[in-house]
Design a protein around this motif. Structure first.
Motif, PDB file in Angstrom:
ATOM      1  N   PHE A 196      -7.044   9.079   0.080  1.00 14.83           N
ATOM      2  CA  PHE A 196      -6.975   7.622   0.118  1.00 14.83           C
ATOM      3  C   PHE A 196      -6.284   7.212   1.410  1.00 14.83           C
ATOM      4  O   PHE A 196      -5.321   7.847   1.838  1.00 14.83           O
ATOM      5  CB  PHE A 196      -6.184   7.083  -1.073  1.00 14.83           C
ATOM      6  CG  PHE A 196      -5.751   5.651  -0.907  1.00 14.83           C
ATOM      7  CD1 PHE A 196      -6.632   4.607  -1.141  1.00 14.83           C
ATOM      8  CD2 PHE A 196      -4.459   5.346  -0.498  1.00 14.83           C
ATOM      9  CE1 PHE A 196      -6.242   3.291  -0.969  1.00 14.83           C
ATOM     10  CE2 PHE A 196      -4.052   4.037  -0.332  1.00 14.83           C
ATOM     11  CZ  PHE A 196      -4.948   3.002  -0.569  1.00 14.83           C
ATOM     12  N   TYR A 229     -15.614   2.426   2.627  1.00 14.90           N
ATOM     13  CA  TYR A 229     -14.454   1.732   3.189  1.00 14.90           C
ATOM     14  C   TYR A 229     -14.734   0.242   3.257  1.00 14.90           C
ATOM     15  O   TYR A 229     -15.881  -0.223   3.202  1.00 14.90           O
ATOM     16  CB  TYR A 229     -14.123   2.273   4.583  1.00 14.90           C
ATOM     17  CG  TYR A 229     -15.213   2.094   5.612  1.00 14.90           C
ATOM     18  CD1 TYR A 229     -15.298   0.931   6.386  1.00 14.90           C
ATOM     19  CD2 TYR A 229     -16.168   3.086   5.827  1.00 14.90           C
ATOM     20  CE1 TYR A 229     -16.294   0.757   7.332  1.00 14.90           C
ATOM     21  CE2 TYR A 229     -17.165   2.933   6.773  1.00 14.90           C
ATOM     22  CZ  TYR A 229     -17.226   1.775   7.526  1.00 14.90           C
ATOM     23  OH  TYR A 229     -18.222   1.612   8.465  1.00 14.90           O
ATOM     24  N   GLY A 252      -4.851   3.676   3.525  1.00 14.46           N
ATOM     25  CA  GLY A 252      -4.601   2.246   3.640  1.00 14.46           C
ATOM     26  C   GLY A 252      -3.926   1.953   4.966  1.00 14.46           C
ATOM     27  O   GLY A 252      -2.896   2.559   5.290  1.00 14.46           O
ATOM     28  N   THR A 290       0.830  -1.203   0.000  1.00 13.95           N
ATOM     29  CA  THR A 290       0.000   0.000   0.000  1.00 13.95           C
ATOM     30  C   THR A 290       0.860   1.247   0.000  1.00 13.95           C
ATOM     31  O   THR A 290       0.604   2.208  -0.728  1.00 13.95           O
ATOM     32  CB  THR A 290      -0.918   0.009   1.234  1.00 13.95           C
ATOM     33  OG1 THR A 290      -1.699  -1.174   1.235  1.00 13.95           O
ATOM     34  CG2 THR A 290      -1.833   1.224   1.211  1.00 13.95           C
ATOM     35  N   LEU A 336      -9.084  -0.258   3.919  1.00 15.06           N
ATOM     36  CA  LEU A 336      -8.913   0.650   2.795  1.00 15.06           C
ATOM     37  C   LEU A 336     -10.111   1.587   2.717  1.00 15.06           C
ATOM     38  O   LEU A 336     -11.255   1.159   2.932  1.00 15.06           O
ATOM     39  CB  LEU A 336      -8.790  -0.121   1.479  1.00 15.06           C
ATOM     40  CG  LEU A 336      -7.625  -1.102   1.350  1.00 15.06           C
ATOM     41  CD1 LEU A 336      -7.733  -1.876   0.036  1.00 15.06           C
ATOM     42  CD2 LEU A 336      -6.294  -0.375   1.423  1.00 15.06           C
ATOM     43  N   SER A 337      -9.868   2.846   2.401  1.00 17.45           N
ATOM     44  CA  SER A 337     -10.966   3.812   2.300  1.00 17.45           C
ATOM     45  C   SER A 337     -10.608   4.908   1.307  1.00 17.45           C
ATOM     46  O   SER A 337      -9.441   5.227   1.099  1.00 17.45           O
ATOM     47  CB  SER A 337     -11.287   4.421   3.667  1.00 17.45           C
ATOM     48  OG  SER A 337     -10.126   4.974   4.266  1.00 17.45           O
TER      49      SER A 337
END
Length: 374
Positions: free
Chosen positions: A237, A189, A239, A11, A202-203
């Motif tokens: 973003f 998410y 992660g 990520t 994750l979102s």
């Protein structure tokens, strides 16, 4: 810790490449004008920037990243209570904690069916921040409200949606002005279990912000106000990965995350006819930290420390002769608080965090979170 390393590094690499693909320049510096500040004030030009939102853009992105990072730790584990619920012989399960990344054991009958668990949660926070360097000084108060719901379509996976509202009031001392910002955020998410005690979250977030601002003619108190309104859009973003383990009576969580955010400001014209071009500001940050919690019946006090580093950041233009603070890309976020767990699936937390290590900058946040499981 091998289980946490691979998803975090992958990520981090992806986001760093994304962040570095953008230009580091927000625009060209204004033409030289010395001596500072007399020359600038005499020509009715802000000694740093035409508009306060340009300076505040990166500060706001920092605040949004930290606000969501605290929530993301909670969202990392909402499904943990249901993972392995069908294992025979187990009478306790790991359950989520509102307001942090920790687990807490609770009694459950082996084989209980949690095929489609639902959860609702809410968060409210207040952040006070201050910059005391002469060319960039400001004082800010920010309220952030978030509410969300999630469900588990299969074991080890949770999907959800969060909605937010923010209101921020900033006194921009450096130009004797003020900026008032408010807007809405939407964040889809998902969380995925990797092994028995490691999860990844994750979102993606989008915010639409309205800004009303003014600066004073001459950049000094008592000057005629120069007003303007600005429309701004933000994307970010996130992660994150977290790993849980026990050490004696302590519950410990190691966590790491990568964040990337962008603020896109529309072109606007101030009341004195000063035209401001469209601008964009970008910020990439990685975080790594640890939290320790000590269960005491239904309560659980906790403390945490997180190292934060800006690996990619748009440069703010300064005029020739204007004093500028030394930029420090690294800080430590310290936090502590208290969690509570009810027997009916309701949990909550209250916490405080502070940023240390940034030159000429202070930030303090109080946060309350509540979560209900069904």
């Amino acid at each position: 810790m091998r289980a946490i390393a691979k998803p975090v590094l992958c990520t981090a690499l992806g986001v760093m490449l994304l962040g570095n693909s953008f230009s580091a320049n927000a625009g060209s510096s204004p033409p030289p004008c010395t001596p500072y500040p007399a020359c600038w004030y005499a020509n009715n030009i802000n000694p740093l920037l035409t508009s306060p939102v340009e300076l505040l853009a990166l500060v706001i992105l920092q605040a949004q990243i930290r606000a969501w990072a605290q929530v993301a730790l909670m969202l990392n584990m909402p499904f943990a209570a249901y993972v392995g619920s069908g294992r025979s012989g187990l009478d306790t399960e790991i359950s989520p904690v509102a307001g942090g990344s920790m687990f807490r054991s609770r009694g459950m009958a082996a084989g209980d069916d949690f095929a489609f668990p639902y959860s609702f949660w809410g968060s409210v926070s207040r952040t006070d921040s201050e910059d005391d360097f002469v060319s960039t000084a400001f004082d800010s108060t920010r309220y952030n409200f978030l509410a969300g719901a999630d469900f588990s379509p299969r074991e080890g996976l949770v999907m959800g949606l969060a909605l937010g509202y923010e209101d921020q009031d900033v006194d921009t001392t450096f130009n004797a002005g003020n900026a008032d910002m408010d807007g809405f955020t939407v964040v889809p998410y998902l969380s995925l279990m990797v092994g028995d005690k490691t999860s990844v979250n994750l979102s993606f977030g989008y915010s639409d912000i309205d800004i009303s601002q003014f600066r004073s003619t001459g950049g000094v108190p008592g000057g005629a106000p120069i007003t303007s309104k600005v429309d701004s859009e933000r994307w970010f973003f996130s992660g994150n990965a977290a790993h849980y383990w026990q050490y004696g009576n302590w519950n410990l969580t190691g966590h790491a995350g990568v964040f990337w955010a962008k603020d896109q400001q529309d072109a606007f014209t101030e009341s004195d006819a000063t035209a401001n071009l469209k601008n964009s500001f970008k910020l990439g940050q990685w975080r790594i930290g640890i939290e320790g919690a000590y269960p005491m019946g239904a309560f659980e006090p906790y403390a945490s420390a997180t190292l934060e580093n800006d690996f990619s950041r748009t440069q703010i233009p300064f005029a020739a002769g204007v004093a500028r603070a030394q930029y420090d890309p690294t800080d430590v976020l310290l936090g502590f608080g208290l969690r509570y767990f009810a027997d009916d699936g309701l949990s909550g937390s209250i916490g405080y965090s502070t940023v240390v290590g940034r030159n000429d900058y202070d930030e303090d946040t109080f946060q309350l979170m509540v979560r209900a499981e069904f």
